[in-house]
Design an enzyme around this catalytic site. Structure first.
Site, PDB file in Angstrom:
ATOM      1  N   ILE A  91      50.854 -40.109  -0.752  1.00  0.00           N
ATOM      2  CA  ILE A  91      50.495 -39.157   0.183  1.00  0.00           C
ATOM      3  C   ILE A  91      49.454 -38.388   0.024  1.00  0.00           C
ATOM      4  O   ILE A  91      48.995 -38.703  -0.707  1.00  0.00           O
ATOM      5  CB  ILE A  91      51.814 -39.061  -0.033  1.00  0.00           C
ATOM      6  CG1 ILE A  91      51.962 -37.295  -0.530  1.00  0.00           C
ATOM      7  CG2 ILE A  91      52.375 -39.271   0.073  1.00  0.00           C
ATOM      8  CD1 ILE A  91      53.378 -36.818  -0.712  1.00  0.00           C
TER       9      ILE A  91
ATOM     10  N   HIS B  77      52.206 -37.673  -5.916  1.00  0.00           N
ATOM     11  CA  HIS B  77      50.402 -38.286  -6.685  1.00  0.00           C
ATOM     12  C   HIS B  77      50.242 -37.999  -5.301  1.00  0.00           C
ATOM     13  O   HIS B  77      50.446 -39.050  -4.683  1.00  0.00           O
ATOM     14  CB  HIS B  77      50.704 -38.977  -7.881  1.00  0.00           C
ATOM     15  CG  HIS B  77      49.253 -39.480  -8.040  1.00  0.00           C
ATOM     16  ND1 HIS B  77      48.190 -39.648  -7.886  1.00  0.00           N
ATOM     17  CD2 HIS B  77      49.031 -39.251  -9.397  1.00  0.00           C
ATOM     18  CE1 HIS B  77      46.781 -39.428  -8.304  1.00  0.00           C
ATOM     19  NE2 HIS B  77      48.246 -39.331  -9.446  1.00  0.00           N
ATOM     20  N   HIS B  78      48.474 -37.840  -4.901  1.00  0.00           N
ATOM     21  CA  HIS B  78      48.229 -38.038  -4.240  1.00  0.00           C
ATOM     22  C   HIS B  78      47.646 -39.507  -3.349  1.00  0.00           C
ATOM     23  O   HIS B  78      47.201 -39.522  -2.338  1.00  0.00           O
ATOM     24  CB  HIS B  78      46.655 -36.900  -4.104  1.00  0.00           C
ATOM     25  CG  HIS B  78      46.415 -35.783  -2.894  1.00  0.00           C
ATOM     26  ND1 HIS B  78      46.198 -36.881  -1.908  1.00  0.00           N
ATOM     27  CD2 HIS B  78      45.861 -35.152  -3.225  1.00  0.00           C
ATOM     28  CE1 HIS B  78      46.118 -36.219  -0.550  1.00  0.00           C
ATOM     29  NE2 HIS B  78      45.552 -34.857  -1.191  1.00  0.00           N
ATOM     30  N   SER B  79      47.944 -39.816  -4.404  1.00  0.00           N
ATOM     31  CA  SER B  79      47.422 -41.587  -4.092  1.00  0.00           C
ATOM     32  C   SER B  79      48.268 -41.740  -3.127  1.00  0.00           C
ATOM     33  O   SER B  79      48.229 -43.333  -2.358  1.00  0.00           O
ATOM     34  CB  SER B  79      46.848 -42.833  -5.690  1.00  0.00           C
ATOM     35  OG  SER B  79      48.661 -42.434  -6.148  1.00  0.00           O
TER      36      SER B  79
ATOM     37  N   ASN C 258      46.129 -42.398   2.073  1.00  0.00           N
ATOM     38  CA  ASN C 258      45.687 -41.205   2.626  1.00  0.00           C
ATOM     39  C   ASN C 258      44.633 -41.268   3.650  1.00  0.00           C
ATOM     40  O   ASN C 258      43.644 -41.950   3.742  1.00  0.00           O
ATOM     41  CB  ASN C 258      44.466 -40.725   1.339  1.00  0.00           C
ATOM     42  CG  ASN C 258      45.966 -40.226  -0.243  1.00  0.00           C
ATOM     43  OD1 ASN C 258      45.841 -39.026   0.135  1.00  0.00           O
ATOM     44  ND2 ASN C 258      45.824 -40.674  -0.444  1.00  0.00           N
TER      45      ASN C 258
END
Length: 464
Positions: free
Chosen positions: A141, A137-139, A309
């Protein structure tokens, strides 16, 4: 959890999954004790203990006014995160990519740490061709951190790396709802003062960008959002994804920069622009004005928020209104310095500061309303596609003893832009991943082939 990390949770909807995917091809003949899925699973279970972000899950409460938190998953089970799909002796590359597209079309379960690895086996069952489809998930990395975490799981040779006991002992503790609510309340109470500091700086951004444009002295200014032309892939998304891959020889890419000047990123933007231009021409949808890409930029060297991020972005013209590839390259390269100066005139932490201010319930409901009303089909196009270039390891890597031969990354898609191209430089090549909304671009392999053709054409035209 920082506001920017949490924003990727709020942006997620059933049709807009904020997951970074990657297809990793493995040469399992380098595994000293021989390949087996069970042995790989046991090895990964040991390695994950030294990668704290992969052991954490989201903790939240309806009463929490602030952002969610990361907590340790003390019930972590590797079998939930590592799974196998056997494509059989007759499994082809097309079937492999079709399977990856289906996997990329599903969300991750927030009750567990937000990552999965699917081992895809095909060919001879006793000596299979093995690939790993990785999903995070983008949260958890961004692109740069993803490359770093992959390096943490991998090694520079076929031996099993030593586990770092300090990382294995690192954890963030169990869920504590009262502590979460108290922390969220403190965060909300501090927002009015933070807003007073942010507003003047934000209002001064246009003037700062104009000054940066003046200092650059030449080249086009950064395209403004909402000025991109509408194309067949600039509409609302569906949940279905399709993927394609292509690899470019890094020496060939650098040969173009040696002949024409510029950077590897300039070459990437030029060949992607050429491929998309050709694709749209073949479908009778080529716009007369230049398409606009959004290009993520790492702020990891300039920003220390503690979040996963650390990224900003700039808008870049793809010069798709220029037919000649060399002229297109020169225009992109000339604009690059101006665009970078303008992007650098914005404080790296500004985006993260605003993300921290975001009212979570309003953002979540607003995103769902935006999707349900299909507003991306109505308002002007913000940008046409995402083009990202992530620097990777310069040497060969081994994943649990298996040599990594290719790593193709795929970024998430946002409503209004159903196409994304991500490049990872590693071991003398650029491994590219093309991902699309299947209902808008059902054949991303045509774009991938177009990228190769565009580089070949650029090399041919600059040979003399």
């Amino acid at each position: 959890m920082t506001g920017l990390d949490a924003s990727f949770l709020y942006l997620e909807t059933p049709e807009q999954m904020m997951v970074i995917n990657g297809l990793v091809h493995l040469d399992v003949t380098t595994v000293e004790e021989g390949y087996s899925f069970e042995r790989l699973r046991s090895g990964l279970a040991r390695r994950v203990k030294a990668v704290p972000p992969f052991r954490r899950k989201v903790h939240d409460s309806p009463w929490n006014p602030g952002h969610p938190a990361w907590v340790e998953d003390f019930d972590f089970d590797i079998t939930h995160h590592l799974r196998r799909i056997e494509l059989g002796p007759a499994g082809t590359e097309d079937e492999l990519l079709e399977t990856c597209g289906r996997l990329a079309s599903t969300p991750l379960d927030r009750a567990h740490p937000l990552w999965q690895i699917w081992i895809l086996e095909r060919g001879d069952p006793h000596a299979p061709t093995v690939s790993a489809f990785c999903r995070v998930h983008h949260s958890v990395i961004d692109g740069m951190l993803g490359a770093e975490l992959l390096s943490a799981l991998a090694a520079t040779d076929a031996t099993t790396p030593d586990q770092d006991p300090a990382l294995a002992r690192t954890h963030v503790g169990r869920a504590n709802t009262l502590q979460l609510i108290a922390g969220g309340a403190r965060d909300v109470l501090g927002r009015p003062l933070a807003l007073l500091r942010l507003l003047p700086e934000t209002l001064s951004v246009p003037a700062a960008m104009r000054r940066a444009r003046g200092r650059a002295g030449h080249g086009e200014s950064m395209p403004a959002p909402f000025t991109a032309p509408r194309t067949l892939f600039n509409h609302s998304l569906t949940p279905h994804r399709a993927v394609a891959t292509v690899s470019l020889d890094l020496a060939s890419v650098k040969l173009v920069t040696a002949r024409l000047g510029g950077t590897v990123n300039d070459v990437l933007l030029t060949v992607v622009g050429g491929a998309v231009r050709s694709y749209l021409e073949a479908h009778g949808d080529s716009p007369t004005s230049s398409m606009v890409a959004i290009v993520p930029m790492s702020t990891r060297d300039d920003l220390a928020t503690g979040g996963a991020n650390q990224v900003s972005a700039m808008f870049a013209s793809l010069a798709t209104d220029v037919a000649d590839p060399v002229e297109r390259y020169e225009r992109i390269s000339a604009a690059a310095e101006t665009t970078k100066r303008q992007a650098a005139s914005i404080r790296p932490a500004l985006l993260d500061n605003w993300a921290r201010m975001g009212p979570r319930r309003l953002l979540d409901m607003g995103m769902r309303a935006y999707e349900a009303l299909r507003l991306a089909d109505v308002h002007p196009v913000i940008y046409n596609l995402i083009v990202s270039n992530v620097p990777g390891p310069r040497h060969a890597l081994y994943f649990l003893g298996a040599r990594i031969t290719h790593m193709h990354p795929f970024g998430p898609l946002l409503h209004g832009a159903g196409l994304s191209v991500t490049s990872l430089s590693t071991d003398g090549r650029l491994d590219l991943g093309v991902i699309s909304c299947e209902h808008l671009v059902p054949d991303p392999d045509a774009v991938a082939r177009g990228i190769t053709a565009a580089l070949d054409e650029l090399l041919e035209l600059t040979a003399s």
